[in-house]
Design an enzyme around this catalytic site. Structure first.
Site, mmCIF file in Angstrom:
data_model
loop_
_atom_site.group_PDB
_atom_site.id
_atom_site.type_symbol
_atom_site.label_atom_id
_atom_site.label_comp_id
_atom_site.label_asym_id
_atom_site.label_seq_id
_atom_site.Cartn_x
_atom_site.Cartn_y
_atom_site.Cartn_z
ATOM 1 C CB VAL A 4 12.366 -11.950 7.965
ATOM 2 C CG1 VAL A 4 13.210 -12.821 7.398
ATOM 3 C CG2 VAL A 4 10.578 -12.496 6.948
ATOM 4 C CE LYS A 6 6.453 16.860 13.153
ATOM 5 N NZ LYS A 6 5.755 17.589 12.242
ATOM 6 N NE ARG A 41 4.342 -10.807 11.344
ATOM 7 C CZ ARG A 41 5.896 -10.262 11.046
ATOM 8 N NH1 ARG A 41 7.055 -10.968 11.344
ATOM 9 N NH2 ARG A 41 5.287 -9.308 10.549
ATOM 10 N NE ARG A 48 14.078 -9.613 5.412
ATOM 11 C CZ ARG A 48 12.729 -9.104 5.955
ATOM 12 N NH1 ARG A 48 11.585 -9.358 4.567
ATOM 13 N NH2 ARG A 48 12.428 -8.586 7.169
ATOM 14 C CD GLU A 59 3.755 -2.828 12.638
ATOM 15 O OE1 GLU A 59 2.497 -3.020 12.561
ATOM 16 O OE2 GLU A 59 4.319 -3.612 11.374
HETATM 17 P P1 ADP Z 1 4.254 -1.998 8.488
HETATM 18 O O1 ADP Z 1 2.857 -2.916 9.258
HETATM 19 O O2 ADP Z 1 2.815 -1.788 7.090
HETATM 20 O O3 ADP Z 1 5.296 -2.803 8.381
HETATM 21 P P2 ADP Z 1 4.799 -0.146 10.136
HETATM 22 O O4 ADP Z 1 3.650 0.346 11.075
HETATM 23 O O5 ADP Z 1 5.243 -0.804 10.567
HETATM 24 O O6 ADP Z 1 3.741 -0.116 8.572
HETATM 25 O O7 ADP Z 1 5.635 0.921 9.517
HETATM 26 C C1 ADP Z 1 6.429 0.536 8.531
HETATM 27 C C2 ADP Z 1 7.757 1.345 7.862
HETATM 28 O O8 ADP Z 1 6.908 2.697 6.936
HETATM 29 C C3 ADP Z 1 8.543 1.927 8.907
HETATM 30 O O9 ADP Z 1 9.386 0.796 8.951
HETATM 31 C C4 ADP Z 1 9.174 3.084 8.898
HETATM 32 O O10 ADP Z 1 10.037 2.257 7.969
HETATM 33 C C5 ADP Z 1 7.564 3.621 8.354
HETATM 34 N N1 ADP Z 1 7.367 4.546 8.910
HETATM 35 C C6 ADP Z 1 6.235 4.154 9.873
HETATM 36 N N2 ADP Z 1 5.636 5.086 10.174
HETATM 37 C C7 ADP Z 1 6.089 6.554 9.855
HETATM 38 C C8 ADP Z 1 6.409 7.465 10.823
HETATM 39 N N3 ADP Z 1 5.760 8.048 11.854
HETATM 40 N N4 ADP Z 1 7.728 8.165 10.466
HETATM 41 C C9 ADP Z 1 8.093 7.927 9.027
HETATM 42 N N5 ADP Z 1 8.186 6.337 8.780
HETATM 43 C C10 ADP Z 1 7.532 5.814 8.873
#
Ligand code: ADP
Length: 445
Positions: A295, A201, A292, A338, A288
């Site tokens: 930054v 979602k 590691r 950054r 997730e």
């Molecule tokens: P990546 O591994 O490519 O960095 P992430 O799953 O960590 O991917 O998500 C990166 C960014 O995408 C998050 O910091 C957030 O801004 C946005 N994001 C990820 N999942 C969602 C979600 N379910 N709803 C809204 N934004 C999301």
């Protein structure tokens, strides 16, 4: 205890790891590519060894060269930094197979967490809240449509192997799904050679909140508190802070509990980050785990007094965690900006080139992690992060004021930078109120 570490990275993070080695009484060898020969990390490492030409496949991603360099130089461990080979389970396995220590989690943990679908399932089973979405991989757009109908639009299609903001696609309504599915699959194939997708979602006006953890091989796990990394452009972080504004101490405890449960469920060892997304009601969901050093680790160091990289070295050397969670954390407030060699007025195009004048800020409460020097040629081949400005204040208001001072004093000529961009961000009323969401930067810039 480790005696000699090979650093398989470049730029500010290579310098950061060199400093931690020196502070820990450990010798360090830097593996560098030809265009990095004149870089500051090369000149301050105890030893340096060239591992190949500019293309990353031939140097910073060349596992056999890196491992050979470590063996030839008599190292007992390899620190991968972030990016490059840092989360590659095959590399970690090869490092171990050659009798060296990989400074990071076990290969099987890297393998689990690199598969976002498997990680999501493991965390759910461990009682960590995850964003509602598909149980596993969605095989085709029809399956995706079924799940999307159940959870409601908008939804996010995500690549199981995704990372770095790639392989993610927002689907606002059913009519966009068939085309979106094919496009997302194609991008996943291009970027990761893995077409598996899953669905979540989409949480509008979300906050990105992540928890820094440290785990030793004996199974001790601690949380160093959270960071807010909502200031993002195209899912890439630009400013981070700790503590996260509006996180109550009750929520902080919950986040720490979930992050530790997540780490334990993954059999995690060393430093790691558990990422959550928070909705407008303050509900947080696991997205997730990054296996590691991040930054943005310095903001956590500023509010805890813990040197995360020194702890990584100790844990990898077999020591038990010598620190415990403190009820006094977070102490004050820290912010990181950054600074990239990129041109914000030109869609953030990279701006490599020769550094002319260089004035970096100092003074109370300011830390600069940068590998720049006057006359240094920023090469065009790599990530354009050139400096991190990190400030500490007794509270958020003082930290913001200090960051404004730091940005005011900063002068970098010869390349375009994101300094002015940060000045604008800091002056925006929404940022000052702490009303951070992942759409904030789009609204300001
Ligand atoms: P990546 O591994 O490519 O960095 P992430 O799953 O960590 O991917 O998500 C990166 C960014 O995408 C998050 O910091 C957030 O801004 C946005 N994001 C990820 N999942 C969602 C979600 N379910 N709803 C809204 N934004 C999301």
């Amino acid at each position: 205890m480790l005696k000699k570490v090979l650093i398989a990275n470049r730029g500010e993070i290579a310098l950061r790891i060199i400093r931690a080695c020196r502070d820990s009484g450990i010798k360090c060898v830097l593996a560098y590519s030809e265009p990095d020969r004149n870089s500051l990390p090369v000149s301050v490492a105890d030893e340096a060894v060239c591992i190949g030409p500019a293309p990353v496949q031939l140097s910073y991603l060349n596992a056999s060269r890196i491992i050979s360099a470590a063996l030839v130089k008599g190292c007992d461990a390899i620190h991968p930094g972030y990016g490059f080979l840092s989360e590659n389970p095959d590399f970690a396995e090869a490092v171990e197979a050659s009798g060296l220590v990989f400074i990071g989690p076990k290969p099987e943990t890297l393998r689990l967490l690199g598969d976002k679908v498997a990680a999501r399932q493991r965390m759910k089973a461990a009682g960590v809240p995850v964003v509602s979405g598909s149980e596993g991989v969605v095989e085709n757009f029809k399956d995706a449509a079924k799940v999307a109908k159940e959870i409601g639009y908008p939804v996010l299609l995500k690549a199981a192997a995704g990372g770095g903001g790639k392989g993610m696609r927002l689907i606002k309504e059913e009519s966009e799904l068939e085309m979106g599915f094919s496009l997302c699959q194609a991008e996943a194939h291009r970027s990761f050679e893995d077409t598996r997708l899953y669905l979540e979602k989409f949480i509008p006006d979300a906050r990105h909140i992540e928890v820094q953890i440290l785990c030793d091989a004996a199974g001790n796990v601690i949380s160093l508190g959270e960071r807010d990394c909502s200031a993002q452009r195209r899912h890439q972080k630009l400013l981070e802070e700790s503590p996260a504004p509006e996180v109550t101490s009750d929520l902080r405890h919950k986040l720490a509990r979930w992050a530790k449960a997540a780490a334990q469920a993954a059999g995690y060892v060393n430093a790691g980050t558990v990422e959550f997304i928070a909705d407008q009601q303050g509900n947080c969901f696991f997205i997730e785990m990054n296996a590691r050093l991040q930054v943005e680790h310095p903001v956590t160091e500023m509010v805890t007094g813990v040197d995360i990289v020194c702890e990584q070295l100790k844990i990898a050397g077999g020591d038990k965690l010598g620190i415990a969670e403190s009820p006094n954390w977070p102490i004050g407030h820290a912010i990181e900006c950054r600074i990239y060699a990129e041109d914000p007025d030109n869609d953030f195009q990279p701006s490599p080139g020769l550094i002319g004048d260089l004035i970096l800020p100092t003074g109370p409460g300011i830390r600069v992690d940068s590998y720049l020097y006057q006359g240094y040629l920023v090469p065009p081949f790599y990530d354009p992060l050139i400096a991190k400005l990190i400030v500490w204040g007794r509270d958020r208001v003082e930290a913001i004021r200090r960051m404004e001072r730091a940005l005011f004093e900063t002068s970098i000529t010869g390349v375009a930078t994101t300094v002015e961009f940060h000045r604008r961000l800091l002056s925006s009323p929404r940022f000052r109120k702490g009303n951070l969401t992942t759409t904030l930067l789009d609204d300001i810039w």
